[in-house]
Design a protein around this motif. Structure first.
Motif, PDB file in Angstrom:
ATOM      1  N   UNK A  48      15.079 103.730  33.491  1.00 11.54           N
ATOM      2  CA  UNK A  48      14.629 105.040  32.999  1.00 11.54           C
ATOM      3  C   UNK A  48      13.978 105.828  34.130  1.00 11.54           C
ATOM      4  N   UNK A  49      13.149 105.151  34.906  1.00  9.67           N
ATOM      5  CA  UNK A  49      12.479 105.784  36.038  1.00  9.67           C
ATOM      6  C   UNK A  49      13.497 106.265  37.082  1.00  9.67           C
ATOM      7  N   UNK A  50      14.471 105.420  37.400  1.00  7.20           N
ATOM      8  CA  UNK A  50      15.514 105.802  38.365  1.00  7.20           C
ATOM      9  C   UNK A  50      16.346 106.970  37.841  1.00  7.20           C
ATOM     10  N   UNK A  51      16.682 106.922  36.560  1.00  5.83           N
ATOM     11  CA  UNK A  51      17.465 107.989  35.937  1.00  5.83           C
ATOM     12  C   UNK A  51      16.695 109.315  36.006  1.00  5.83           C
ATOM     13  N   UNK A  52      15.397 109.268  35.776  1.00  3.73           N
ATOM     14  CA  UNK A  52      14.552 110.464  35.857  1.00  3.73           C
ATOM     15  C   UNK A  52      14.493 110.975  37.296  1.00  3.73           C
ATOM     16  N   UNK A  53      14.232 110.059  38.232  1.00  6.45           N
ATOM     17  CA  UNK A  53      14.034 110.465  39.624  1.00  6.45           C
ATOM     18  C   UNK A  53      15.309 110.970  40.297  1.00  6.45           C
ATOM     19  N   UNK A  54      16.449 110.346  39.991  1.00  2.00           N
ATOM     20  CA  UNK A  54      17.686 110.694  40.692  1.00  2.00           C
ATOM     21  C   UNK A  54      18.623 111.610  39.917  1.00  2.00           C
ATOM     22  N   UNK A  55      18.499 111.635  38.582  1.00  2.00           N
ATOM     23  CA  UNK A  55      19.414 112.461  37.799  1.00  2.00           C
ATOM     24  C   UNK A  55      18.699 113.498  36.949  1.00  2.00           C
ATOM     25  N   UNK A  56      17.364 113.462  36.947  1.00  2.00           N
ATOM     26  CA  UNK A  56      16.606 114.423  36.162  1.00  2.00           C
ATOM     27  C   UNK A  56      16.686 114.179  34.666  1.00  2.00           C
ATOM     28  N   UNK A  57      17.052 112.956  34.264  1.00  2.00           N
ATOM     29  CA  UNK A  57      17.172 112.603  32.846  1.00  2.00           C
ATOM     30  C   UNK A  57      16.135 111.534  32.537  1.00  2.00           C
ATOM     31  N   UNK A  58      15.109 111.910  31.803  1.00  2.00           N
ATOM     32  CA  UNK A  58      13.991 111.016  31.519  1.00  2.00           C
ATOM     33  C   UNK A  58      14.295 110.154  30.301  1.00  2.00           C
TER      34      UNK A  58
END
Length: 156
Positions: free
Chosen positions: A53-63
């Motif tokens: 979830x953290x990686x998805x937020x940081x790299x794709x802007x999807x929290x």
């Protein structure tokens, strides 16, 4: 030669060495289906839902949680095939926690789900995307072909 570097960054889901053997076969077969040869390196990290979830937020802007993330080093296969040295194809990150949930949801084995996610991500590393209906269809056909060639059926 294919070098699959597996890093386990989670302690929620246990897996057996058989899974690693299977994923090596999935990576090899994905490259074979695309006629990509040479010295290839792929990094595969296992994480939990909170880390992905953290990686998805940081790299794709999807929290939000997701099952797999792909970080390709090349835009397309032509660039990969032009390389004369070891090709570091990219990174795959799989939430084993999410894979376990999805395997139950879809009614197949955990191993099949992780194999599918690995195949899916390999085709991202090879330049494919599911940004249009046509591209999604093509990518799904390739993923299923790899699994079929390896005898990994939906209910296995």
């Amino acid at each position: 030669m294919i070098d699959l570097d597996i890093i386990n960054n989670q302690d929620i889901i246990e897996y057996k060495d058989d899974l690693i053997v299977l994923l090596n076969k999935v990576v090899e077969k994905s490259l074979e289906v695309e006629n990509v040869e040479g010295d290839i390196e792929v990094s595969l990290s296992f994480v939990n839902n909170s880390e992905i979830k953290e990686l998805n937020r940081d790299f794709r802007g999807k929290d939000k949680e997701t099952d797999v993330l792909s970080f390709p080093q090349y835009e397309n296969q032509e660039l990969i095939k032009q390389e004369n040295n070891i090709v570091i194809l990219g990174d795959i990150v799989i939430s084993l926690e999410k894979a376990k949930e999805q395997a139950r949801e879809y009614g197949h084995s955990f191993e099949r789900e992780v194999a599918f996610l690995t195949s899916h991500s390999m085709f991202h590393l090879l330049g494919y995307d599911h940004d249009t209906e046509e591209n999604t269809k093509l990518m799904r056909e390739k993923e299923e072909k790899v699994l079929e060639l390896l005898g990994i059926l939906r209910k296995s």
